[in-house]
Design a protein around this motif. Structure first.
Motif, PDB file in Angstrom:
ATOM      1  N   UNK A   1       6.884   5.179   8.153  1.00 30.36           N
ATOM      2  CA  UNK A   1       5.883   4.316   8.431  1.00 30.36           C
ATOM      3  C   UNK A   1       6.331   3.006   8.389  1.00 30.36           C
ATOM      4  N   UNK A   2       5.304   2.000   8.535  1.00 31.23           N
ATOM      5  CA  UNK A   2       5.493   0.542   8.493  1.00 31.23           C
ATOM      6  C   UNK A   2       4.234  -0.040   7.649  1.00 31.23           C
ATOM      7  N   UNK A   3       4.759  -1.332   7.238  1.00 31.66           N
ATOM      8  CA  UNK A   3       3.842  -2.168   6.597  1.00 31.66           C
ATOM      9  C   UNK A   3       4.291  -3.644   7.013  1.00 31.66           C
TER      10      UNK A   3
ATOM     11  N   UNK B   1       0.800  -1.168  -0.029  1.00 33.78           N
ATOM     12  CA  UNK B   1       0.012  -0.003  -0.021  1.00 33.78           C
ATOM     13  C   UNK B   1       0.755   1.236  -0.089  1.00 33.78           C
ATOM     14  N   UNK B   2       0.128   2.398   0.252  1.00 32.77           N
ATOM     15  CA  UNK B   2       0.947   3.687   0.482  1.00 32.77           C
ATOM     16  C   UNK B   2       1.015   4.024   1.847  1.00 32.77           C
TER      17      UNK B   2
ATOM     18  N   UNK C   1      14.053  -4.097   8.569  1.00 30.99           N
ATOM     19  CA  UNK C   1      12.913  -5.152   8.011  1.00 30.99           C
ATOM     20  C   UNK C   1      13.021  -6.533   8.842  1.00 30.99           C
ATOM     21  N   UNK C   2      12.110  -7.334   8.886  1.00 31.94           N
ATOM     22  CA  UNK C   2      12.153  -8.587   9.788  1.00 31.94           C
ATOM     23  C   UNK C   2      11.463  -9.488   8.958  1.00 31.94           C
ATOM     24  N   UNK C   3      11.917 -10.776   8.642  1.00 32.19           N
ATOM     25  CA  UNK C   3      11.479 -11.651   7.923  1.00 32.19           C
ATOM     26  C   UNK C   3      11.092 -12.878   8.957  1.00 32.19           C
ATOM     27  N   UNK C   4       9.928 -13.214   8.791  1.00 32.75           N
ATOM     28  CA  UNK C   4       9.440 -14.470   9.752  1.00 32.75           C
ATOM     29  C   UNK C   4       8.450 -15.448   8.727  1.00 32.75           C
TER      30      UNK C   4
ATOM     31  N   UNK D   1       9.559  -1.737   8.776  1.00 33.40           N
ATOM     32  CA  UNK D   1       9.708  -0.475   9.537  1.00 33.40           C
ATOM     33  C   UNK D   1      10.403   0.644   8.947  1.00 33.40           C
ATOM     34  N   UNK D   2      10.473   1.847   9.346  1.00 38.50           N
ATOM     35  CA  UNK D   2      11.405   3.090   9.130  1.00 38.50           C
ATOM     36  C   UNK D   2      11.343   3.013   7.412  1.00 38.50           C
ATOM     37  N   UNK D   3      10.163   2.981   6.863  1.00 36.12           N
ATOM     38  CA  UNK D   3      10.216   3.074   5.392  1.00 36.12           C
ATOM     39  C   UNK D   3      10.678   4.123   4.763  1.00 36.12           C
TER      40      UNK D   3
END
Length: 116
Positions: free
Chosen positions: A16-18, A10-11, A68-71, A84-86
């Motif tokens: 911001x975070x997604x 998204x935008x 970024x965190x992958x899980x 985060x912290x895009x």
């Protein structure tokens, strides 16, 4: 039928975070490593994060380390990318890929736009 379906793009404003999700079906998800790729027009897809089949081995591109965190949740056949912290340069299409040896599957991609 093999499917990888990404969602969560998204935008978002800078800073911001997604959270992206990639839900798999039609193959043995828990035996495949999962990777997230970032693509912008005119450039190749770059891997930004990867996680082993059991969730233990994880790696990140330098550009996203610390942000970024992958899980993954093998009970839900789903991989995630918490972003985060895009930054504006994170804008692009994000693809997930499942890989095991020479076998690989790609999702259709989800658009992420970071802009004020």
């Amino acid at each position: 039928q093999v499917q990888l379906v990404e969602s969560g793009g998204g935008l978002v404003q800078p800073g911001g975070s997604l959270r992206l999700s990639c839900t798999a079906s039609g193959f043995g998800f828990n035996t495949y490593a999962m990777q997230w790729y970032h693509h912008t027009p005119g450039k190749e897809r770059d891997m930004v994060a990867g996680i082993g089949s059991n969730g233990v081995s994880i790696l990140y591109a330098d550009s996203v380390k610390g942000r970024f965190t992958i899980s993954r949740d093998n009970t839900k056949n789903t991989a995630y990318l918490q972003m985060n912290s895009l930054k504006p340069e994170d804008t692009g299409v994000y693809y997930c890929k499942a890989v095991m040896g020479r076998s690989e599957y790609w999702g259709q991609g989800t658009q992420v736009t970071v802009s004020s």
